[in-house]
Each structure stands twice: as C-alpha cells, then as structure tokens.
Design an enzyme around this catalytic site. Structure first.
Site, PDB file in Angstrom:
ATOM      1  N   LYS A   1      29.545  24.219  46.306  1.00  0.00           N
ATOM      2  CA  LYS A   1      30.668  25.136  46.535  1.00  0.00           C
ATOM      3  C   LYS A   1      31.038  25.202  48.017  1.00  0.00           C
ATOM      4  O   LYS A   1      32.197  25.249  48.382  1.00  0.00           O
ATOM      5  CB  LYS A   1      30.290  26.531  46.029  1.00  0.00           C
ATOM      6  CG  LYS A   1      31.457  27.463  45.906  1.00  0.00           C
ATOM      7  CD  LYS A   1      31.111  28.677  45.093  1.00  0.00           C
ATOM      8  CE  LYS A   1      30.938  28.332  43.624  1.00  0.00           C
ATOM      9  NZ  LYS A   1      30.616  29.489  42.807  1.00  0.00           N
TER      10      LYS A   1
ATOM     11  N   LYS B   1      53.301  47.416  25.865  1.00  0.00           N
ATOM     12  CA  LYS B   1      51.981  47.340  25.240  1.00  0.00           C
ATOM     13  C   LYS B   1      52.044  46.422  24.013  1.00  0.00           C
ATOM     14  O   LYS B   1      52.933  46.575  23.166  1.00  0.00           O
ATOM     15  CB  LYS B   1      51.527  48.736  24.831  1.00  0.00           C
ATOM     16  CG  LYS B   1      50.119  48.745  24.283  1.00  0.00           C
ATOM     17  CD  LYS B   1      49.672  50.123  23.869  1.00  0.00           C
ATOM     18  CE  LYS B   1      48.378  50.000  23.094  1.00  0.00           C
ATOM     19  NZ  LYS B   1      48.032  51.213  22.390  1.00  0.00           N
TER      20      LYS B   1
ATOM     21  N   ASN C   1      35.988  41.967  35.663  1.00  0.00           N
ATOM     22  CA  ASN C   1      34.594  41.508  35.609  1.00  0.00           C
ATOM     23  C   ASN C   1      33.692  42.642  36.069  1.00  0.00           C
ATOM     24  O   ASN C   1      34.176  43.716  36.428  1.00  0.00           O
ATOM     25  CB  ASN C   1      34.412  40.247  36.458  1.00  0.00           C
ATOM     26  CG  ASN C   1      34.782  40.482  37.907  1.00  0.00           C
ATOM     27  OD1 ASN C   1      34.129  41.251  38.602  1.00  0.00           O
ATOM     28  ND2 ASN C   1      35.846  39.841  38.360  1.00  0.00           N
TER      29      ASN C   1
ATOM     30  N   ASP D   1      39.432  34.355  37.973  1.00  0.00           N
ATOM     31  CA  ASP D   1      39.901  32.975  38.078  1.00  0.00           C
ATOM     32  C   ASP D   1      41.255  32.768  37.423  1.00  0.00           C
ATOM     33  O   ASP D   1      42.009  31.897  37.808  1.00  0.00           O
ATOM     34  CB  ASP D   1      38.874  32.031  37.445  1.00  0.00           C
ATOM     35  CG  ASP D   1      37.619  31.942  38.308  1.00  0.00           C
ATOM     36  OD1 ASP D   1      37.777  31.860  39.542  1.00  0.00           O
ATOM     37  OD2 ASP D   1      36.506  31.983  37.763  1.00  0.00           O
TER      38      ASP D   1
ATOM     39  N   PHE E   1      30.759  33.826  48.851  1.00  0.00           N
ATOM     40  CA  PHE E   1      29.646  34.223  48.000  1.00  0.00           C
ATOM     41  C   PHE E   1      29.685  33.360  46.746  1.00  0.00           C
ATOM     42  O   PHE E   1      30.759  32.889  46.349  1.00  0.00           O
ATOM     43  CB  PHE E   1      29.735  35.707  47.633  1.00  0.00           C
ATOM     44  CG  PHE E   1      28.962  36.574  48.588  1.00  0.00           C
ATOM     45  CD1 PHE E   1      29.332  36.646  49.919  1.00  0.00           C
ATOM     46  CD2 PHE E   1      27.862  37.295  48.152  1.00  0.00           C
ATOM     47  CE1 PHE E   1      28.622  37.426  50.814  1.00  0.00           C
ATOM     48  CE2 PHE E   1      27.136  38.086  49.039  1.00  0.00           C
ATOM     49  CZ  PHE E   1      27.506  38.159  50.369  1.00  0.00           C
TER      50      PHE E   1
ATOM     51  N   ILE F   1      41.339  32.203  47.028  1.00  0.00           N
ATOM     52  CA  ILE F   1      41.602  32.833  48.330  1.00  0.00           C
ATOM     53  C   ILE F   1      40.711  32.232  49.413  1.00  0.00           C
ATOM     54  O   ILE F   1      41.164  31.908  50.512  1.00  0.00           O
ATOM     55  CB  ILE F   1      41.387  34.362  48.227  1.00  0.00           C
ATOM     56  CG1 ILE F   1      42.237  34.920  47.078  1.00  0.00           C
ATOM     57  CG2 ILE F   1      41.745  35.053  49.534  1.00  0.00           C
ATOM     58  CD1 ILE F   1      41.906  36.343  46.699  1.00  0.00           C
TER      59      ILE F   1
HETATM   60  O1  C5P Z   1      34.400  29.600  42.644  1.00  0.00           O
HETATM   61  P1  C5P Z   1      33.707  30.914  42.675  1.00  0.00           P
HETATM   62  O2  C5P Z   1      34.525  32.026  42.117  1.00  0.00           O
HETATM   63  O3  C5P Z   1      32.313  30.912  42.139  1.00  0.00           O
HETATM   64  O4  C5P Z   1      33.531  31.170  44.234  1.00  0.00           O
HETATM   65  C1  C5P Z   1      33.059  32.372  44.727  1.00  0.00           C
HETATM   66  C2  C5P Z   1      33.559  32.574  46.116  1.00  0.00           C
HETATM   67  O5  C5P Z   1      34.931  32.250  46.228  1.00  0.00           O
HETATM   68  C3  C5P Z   1      33.477  34.018  46.549  1.00  0.00           C
HETATM   69  O6  C5P Z   1      33.295  34.044  47.939  1.00  0.00           O
HETATM   70  C4  C5P Z   1      34.836  34.564  46.146  1.00  0.00           C
HETATM   71  O7  C5P Z   1      35.166  35.715  46.904  1.00  0.00           O
HETATM   72  C5  C5P Z   1      35.733  33.402  46.454  1.00  0.00           C
HETATM   73  N1  C5P Z   1      36.894  33.281  45.573  1.00  0.00           N
HETATM   74  C6  C5P Z   1      38.154  33.504  46.081  1.00  0.00           C
HETATM   75  N2  C5P Z   1      39.263  33.347  45.296  1.00  0.00           N
HETATM   76  C7  C5P Z   1      39.131  32.974  44.007  1.00  0.00           C
HETATM   77  C8  C5P Z   1      37.869  32.737  43.471  1.00  0.00           C
HETATM   78  C9  C5P Z   1      36.767  32.903  44.273  1.00  0.00           C
HETATM   79  O8  C5P Z   1      38.269  33.853  47.255  1.00  0.00           O
HETATM   80  N3  C5P Z   1      40.218  32.830  43.269  1.00  0.00           N
END
Ligand code: C5P
Length: 389
Positions: free
Chosen positions: A332, A283, A206, A274, A318, A301
């Site tokens: 959230k 490859k 991303n 995600d 965040f 996480i």
């Molecule tokens: O659900 P979303 O990705 O919008 O949430 C954002 C927050 O969750 C951020 O703080 C990001 O670092 C954390 N996050 C995470 N592990 C993931 C997805 C998001 O720690 N797999």
C-alpha cells in the site's frame, strides 16, 4: 511567568470564565481580565478581581485606568489574548474590525495571538453570518475553538456550549507553549468513517470511531502544531487547540483536504468509504425486490494528495488489515505514494476499542508497536513526525 488577557463576553457561560481564571492561576499563568458590559450582567468585576488577584477593566473611558495603564499597553503586555466566552456579537465585531468598547478596541490594537472560545445558542452558532465570521477570524490567524455540543441554558440542544474550562486551559497552555517541537508546522489529519447516502435517510458507513485520528490530532496540537482535523461523522469532542472541519462523504472529505492545504504533514487516518451510491432523491420504498444499488468508486484522498503538486513533505497513511498485515501495508505504501504507512491489525477488538497494535512501515523498514493505548500510539507517532519535520 506567562500572562494572558482574558476578555469575558456577555453570555451565561461567563460564569465558567471564573473557573477558567482559577485554573489558569493554579497553572501559574498570570491573568488580567476585561469584562464587557454584557459580561457584567453575568459576573461581577469583584469576582474576577478576587480570582485573578488583579484589577479588572470594564471601560475605555476611565481616566484613572487610562493614565495608569493605557488600553494599547493592556492589549500588548500579555503573551496571549483569550476571549471566553466569545459571543456571536463579539466575534462579529472582531471579524469586522469594529472597536466600540474596551474589549473590541483591545482586540483590534493587540499584536499578540488571540484565542477565542465561543459560546452561544446553537442557531446563532449555525447562522451563516457566524459561520462567515468564524471563517474570517480563522483566516486572520485567530484560534477559534470548536464549542461543545450538548443541552444549552436556553433549553435547546446542539453545538454552541462553551468548551469546558480545562479544555480552554489546555488550548491556552498549547498557545503559550513556546518550545513546542511542531510550532509553526501545519499538520492535516483525517479521521472517522464516511457516510455515503443511499437515499435521504440511509447511508453506507463503516465501524471507524475516529478515536485514533482524534488522539493523533490532540498529540500533534500538544507539540505545538497547527492542526486541521477533517472528520467524518463521529461522536467525539474536538481536542483542544485543533481546528475541526466536519464532513460526511468521501467527496466532501477530499474537498476539505484540498482546501486545508498547504500542510507540512498529512496523517490520513480516516476510514474512507471506497464506494458511493447514486443516492435516490426520495426514500426508497420497500418493494417486492431489494433495490439494485449502483456503486461508483470514491476518490482515493491519500493517493491523490501524495501525487498532488501541493504534496506535504510527509504523507502518512493508515492501513487497516485483518491478515498479512505487513505485506499488505508495504504494498500500500508503494501503491499510494505515502512516506509511511501505519498498519493496523484490526482482526481483534481495535475498531471502537481503546488499544491498538500497529506496525510503522517506512522506507527504512518496519517497527512494531504492540498493544498500546490509542493515546500512546498517537504520542509516539506525533514524536516521530516532529523528528521528521
Ligand atoms: O486502500 P485503503 O482504504 O486500505 O487505504 C487506507 C489508507 O488510505 C488510509 O490512510 C485512508 O485514510 C486512505 N484512504 C483515502 N481515501 C480513500 C481510501 C483510503 O485517503 N478513498
């Protein structure tokens, strides 16, 4: 006046130690230098004596030195011992507790904090032995700065360059800072994107640049916190005084976060992918039809950390949103079990840019921080973290 004992090891980067001495003196820090035998091949005691305005020590076996100022005293009268450049050899000896010259004897005899600024060839830095030694030193409480990445004197390219003298000075000032509001606190920060491989040469990623997370790690370190920065692949230098762990995938980031615990606070700024693909071992060849990627969900996480028995006292997430920013962030916060959510309006030029508009969502309500530089968002957030801890 704060004082450091500067141990100058034997590497070409020793010439930068001269500039470091000058900067320290200019910043009002007293410097006494110890020059290893190797170091003397690159800079002379006279240079360091002139710059430090003090005697330079080179050997354990000088009767006059030893009667005037024993080596044990030399190792203890400073507020901080700095090793720059810290060569692979010096760090190996430090990790093993070897004391076979003045520098290593002082390092074993000292009861003061030690900060090492490594400099060596990229292969030496990446060698398993050095990785092990650096890990041991960090476990022993030594602050080992990350070397810079770039072209090397030997013609190779990579991590291993001595951090610039002003970055080492910042780390020294940070270590000497006695009144830092976050002194004694460990804060974990995640930053950057993740790379989820599809095959050996392709990945899903991303647009996160890591800049906001790195700025937060830097602001926390400035307040005296011990900062572990778990970073996805980014093109950013490690802020001074911050311990950086590089990862690629979300799973690696989850593991690095778990191994960095316990922490007093966690700021999860990383844009974690995600989904991950079932990476093909070879490859994927361009065929008649595009490949069907099988995606599975990555661990969340932040949510896992918030639920874990080792949950830091303060967990901050965040939320990058392009619409209904505050509503989504509030939801959230509840869903993930975070204490605060910093909601980020990324509908404009935030990703990769310098400025940020954020909304701090806490149990008490919402605060709006409009169009601030990322460094100012970081400073304010670090300040709020210090209030909360
Ligand atoms: O659900 P979303 O990705 O919008 O949430 C954002 C927050 O969750 C951020 O703080 C990001 O670092 C954390 N996050 C995470 N592990 C993931 C997805 C998001 O720690 N797999």
């Amino acid at each position: 006046m704060k004082r450091i004992l500067l141990i100058v090891g034997g590497g070409i980067a020793a010439y930068k130690a001269c500039e470091l001495v000058r900067l320290c003196r200019k910043a009002g820090i007293g410097v006494k230098c110890v020059l290893t035998e190797g170091g003397q091949h690159f800079v002379t005691p006279m240079t360091l004596a002139a710059l430090s305005e003090s005697q330079v020590y080179t050997t354990l076996w000088d009767l006059k030195d030893e009667t005037e100022m024993g080596h044990i005293q030399l190792s203890r009268e400073a507020d901080l011992v700095v090793v720059a450049p810290a060569t692979a050899d010096l760090m190996a000896k430090m990790a093993a507790g070897i004391a076979d010259d003045l520098a290593t004897t002082l390092l074993l005899a000292t009861d003061k904090p030690v900060l090492a600024a490594p400099a060596m060839n990229v292969r030496m830095w990446q060698h398993a032995a050095t990785r092990r030694n650096v890990a041991t030193l960090r476990t022993d409480g030594v602050t080992v700065l990350e070397p810079d990445e770039g072209p090397m004197a030997c013609g190779e390219y990579g991590p291993g360059r001595l951090p610039e003298p002003d970055a080492i000075l910042a780390a020294i000032q940070n270590a000497l800072e006695t009144g830092g509001r976050l002194k004694g606190k460990h804060v974990l920060v995640t930053a950057g994107p993740t790379h989820e491989p599809i095959d050996p040469v392709r990945y899903i990623a991303n647009r996160s640049s890591g800049r906001q997370g790195f700025a937060i790690a830097e602001a926390l370190a400035r307040l005296g916190a011990k900062v572990t920065l778990v970073s996805g692949p980014v093109a950013l230098a490690t802020p001074a005084g911050v311990t950086r762990v590089d990862v690629e995938t979300a799973q690696e980031m989850a593991n690095a976060v778990a191994s960095a615990l316990p922490a007093d606070a966690a700021v999860m700024v990383a844009a974690v992918g995600d989904w991950r693909a079932d990476a093909a071992p070879q490859k994927i060849k361009k065929g008649a039809a595009p490949p069907n990627l099988q995606l599975s969900e990555n661990p969340d996480i932040l949510a896992l950390l918030a639920k874990s028995p080792h949950r830091p006292k303060l967990v901050i997430g965040f939320a990058a949103e392009t619409e209904q920013v505050i509503e989504h962030a509030t939801a959230k916060r509840a869903r993930k079990g975070a204490d605060w959510i910093v909601a980020n309006d990324v509908s404009g030029d935030v990703m990769g840019g310098d400025a940020n508009t954020v909304h701090l969502v806490t149990a008490q309500g919402v605060e709006h921080w409009e169009r601030l530089p990322k460094s100012e968002v970081a400073r304010r957030l670090a300040d709020r973290i210090a209030d909360a801890l």
